[in-house]
Design an enzyme around this catalytic site. Structure first.
Site, short mmCIF file in Angstrom:
data_model
loop_
_atom_site.label_atom_id
_atom_site.label_comp_id
_atom_site.label_asym_id
_atom_site.label_seq_id
_atom_site.Cartn_x
_atom_site.Cartn_y
_atom_site.Cartn_z
N GLY A 108 0.81 -1.23 0.00
CA GLY A 108 0.00 0.00 0.00
C GLY A 108 0.83 1.27 0.00
O GLY A 108 0.32 2.36 0.18
N ALA A 109 2.16 1.14 -0.21
CA ALA A 109 3.02 2.33 -0.17
C ALA A 109 3.31 2.85 -1.57
O ALA A 109 4.04 3.82 -1.74
CB ALA A 109 4.32 1.99 0.54
N ASP A 158 5.42 -1.70 -13.30
CA ASP A 158 5.88 -2.31 -12.05
C ASP A 158 6.63 -3.62 -12.32
O ASP A 158 7.68 -3.87 -11.74
CB ASP A 158 4.68 -2.61 -11.13
CG ASP A 158 3.84 -1.37 -10.87
OD1 ASP A 158 4.35 -0.26 -11.09
OD2 ASP A 158 2.68 -1.52 -10.46
N TYR A 207 -8.13 4.29 -9.84
CA TYR A 207 -7.11 3.94 -10.84
C TYR A 207 -7.78 3.58 -12.17
O TYR A 207 -7.44 4.12 -13.23
CB TYR A 207 -6.25 2.78 -10.34
CG TYR A 207 -5.11 2.44 -11.28
CD1 TYR A 207 -3.87 3.05 -11.15
CD2 TYR A 207 -5.29 1.53 -12.33
CE1 TYR A 207 -2.83 2.76 -12.01
CE2 TYR A 207 -4.25 1.24 -13.20
CZ TYR A 207 -3.03 1.85 -13.03
OH TYR A 207 -2.00 1.56 -13.91
C1 GLA Z 1 0.61 1.71 -10.47
C2 GLA Z 1 0.39 0.76 -11.63
C3 GLA Z 1 1.39 1.04 -12.76
C4 GLA Z 1 1.39 2.52 -13.14
C5 GLA Z 1 1.51 3.40 -11.89
C6 GLA Z 1 1.35 4.86 -12.20
O1 GLA Z 1 1.84 1.45 -9.88
O2 GLA Z 1 0.50 -0.57 -11.20
O3 GLA Z 1 1.11 0.23 -13.87
O4 GLA Z 1 0.26 2.85 -13.91
O5 GLA Z 1 0.54 3.05 -10.91
O6 GLA Z 1 2.34 5.31 -13.05
#
Ligand code: GLA
Length: 368
Positions: A108-109, A158, A207
């Site tokens: 969650g960070a 990520d 999101y």
């Molecule tokens: C989260 C998502 C990534 C990216 C970032 C924002 O970490 O998992 O895919 O969209 O937000 O840049």
């Protein structure tokens, strides 16, 4: 069968916020903290997942032959099982196995603990069951697992960062071409990651809403991805205010990433820091994925000696900021930022001094 162990790090996003699913550019780095998955094959037909959280061991057992899709529980174990499902859907044969997880990555960070869980799992399963895939294919499969089965429509940032990081380097990722370039990070500067004490929650909600707004803006601008548009086009367009601001954030972030790479390559850390702060301002005003706590942290950081720039990192809506600062100031600056934040907000900040680290491919010897 012998027990194997695979480590996958978290990541910090340096520039390029929400650009990944818009076919854009991102600059990120793997961090030293991450998830370690240890495991071995089993002969009793079960997949047995365990993790230690504090004193408590959490466990999930499913039959390896059970017809997937698995039953989603909303727990951490959904992520490894989603990876199992993604591999099976691609025709890979997996047997029964044990996997136990340890993490020193806060969840969650905004540091991608979920991607680290996925990546450590896919590497462990690749070793256990002799699956050979390229780094980018591993990243795609993990993203697919998260999009399809966990339900977060994240981009590939990520997973790529966790896999491709290299010590003392930032990762420049072109998300449309799915190509990575490593950029050497100047030695005289360093990073702090400061958690605001309020976890973010990406599953569903804001999101996915941002993702939809961006694709609507792209559609109205007549492009497939916002990456293909620019500020001049945006200014001439008649987009409604909300979509115009969302598009301005993505287009501006793409520009900042490209300039940021040039600044890093020429060692111009002061201008790189300014881009980070400009990125945060755009998150605050245009993308509205900041929070009052993240804004307060950024504003305190900006007025702290030695700091060159600060911005929220990752999805936003809580989580953490990343601060660029001179290496010699990082210890003192970290304590000053945390104490001032606590005094003004009543929340406890958690500060991590952070070096740019090797990604999972290097850490596990998949590439040297
Ligand atoms: C989260 C998502 C990534 C990216 C970032 C924002 O970490 O998992 O895919 O969209 O937000 O840049």
């Amino acid at each position: 069968m012998d027990s194997l162990c695979c480590f996958a790090p978290g990541r910090v996003e340096l520039l390029g916020n929400h650009t990944d699913y818009n076919g854009g550019y991102v600059l990120s780095a793997a961090i030293p903290q991450g998830v370690r998955a240890s495991g071995s094959g089993r002969s009793d037909g079960l997949i047995r997942l365990s993790t230690l959280i504090g004193e408590e061991t959490l466990l999930r057992k499913v039959s390896a032959d059970e017809t997937f899709p698995f039953v989603k529980t909303g727990e951490w174990s959904d992520y490894p099982l989603a990876v199992v499902q993604a591999l099976r859907d691609e025709g890979h044969r997996l047997g029964a196995f044990d996997a136990s997880y340890r993490s020193d990555l806060p969840s969650g960070a905004g540091l991608s603990s979920s991607a680290a869980l996925e990546v450590s799992t896919i590497l462990l399963l690749s070793k256990l069951f002799g699956i050979s895939l390229s780094g980018m294919d591993l990243a795609r499969l993990c993203r697919h697992a998260e999009n399809q089965f966990v339900g977060v429509r994240c981009g590939i940032l990520d997973q790529v960062s966790s896999l491709f990081g290299k010590r003392d380097h930032a990762i420049f990722l072109d998300c449309l071409k799915e190509e990575v370039k490593l950029v050497s990070f100047p030695h005289d500067v360093s990073l702090l990651i400061v958690q605001c004490g309020i976890p973010h929650a990406l599953v569903g909600g804001e999101y996915n809403a941002r993702r939809f707004q961006c694709s609507e803006a792209a559609r109205r601008l007549g492009v497939n991805f916002l990456r293909e548009s620019n500020m001049a086009q945006l200014e001439k367009s008649l987009l409604p205010d909300l979509e115009r601001r969302r598009a301005a954030h993505i287009i501006g972030e793409n520009e900042r990433v490209l300039r940021g790479v040039e600044f890093l390559e020429s060692g111009n850390v002061a201008d790189f820091g300014r881009l980070m702060t400009a990125s945060h301002e755009s998150s605050r005003v245009n993308f509205e994925n900041s929070t009052p706590e993240l804004d307060l942290l950024v504003s305190i950081a900006k007025s702290t000696s030695g700091v060159l720039g600060a911005r929220l990192t990752g999805g936003g809506f809580g989580g953490a900021i990343v601060v660029l600062l001179s290496r010699e100031d990082r210890h003192q600056a970290g304590s000053l930022i945390a104490s001032e934040y606590e005094r003004r907000s009543g929340h406890r900040a958690h500060v991590m001094e952070c070096d740019l680290a090797d990604g999972a491919l290097i850490a596990n010897g998949f590439v040297s």
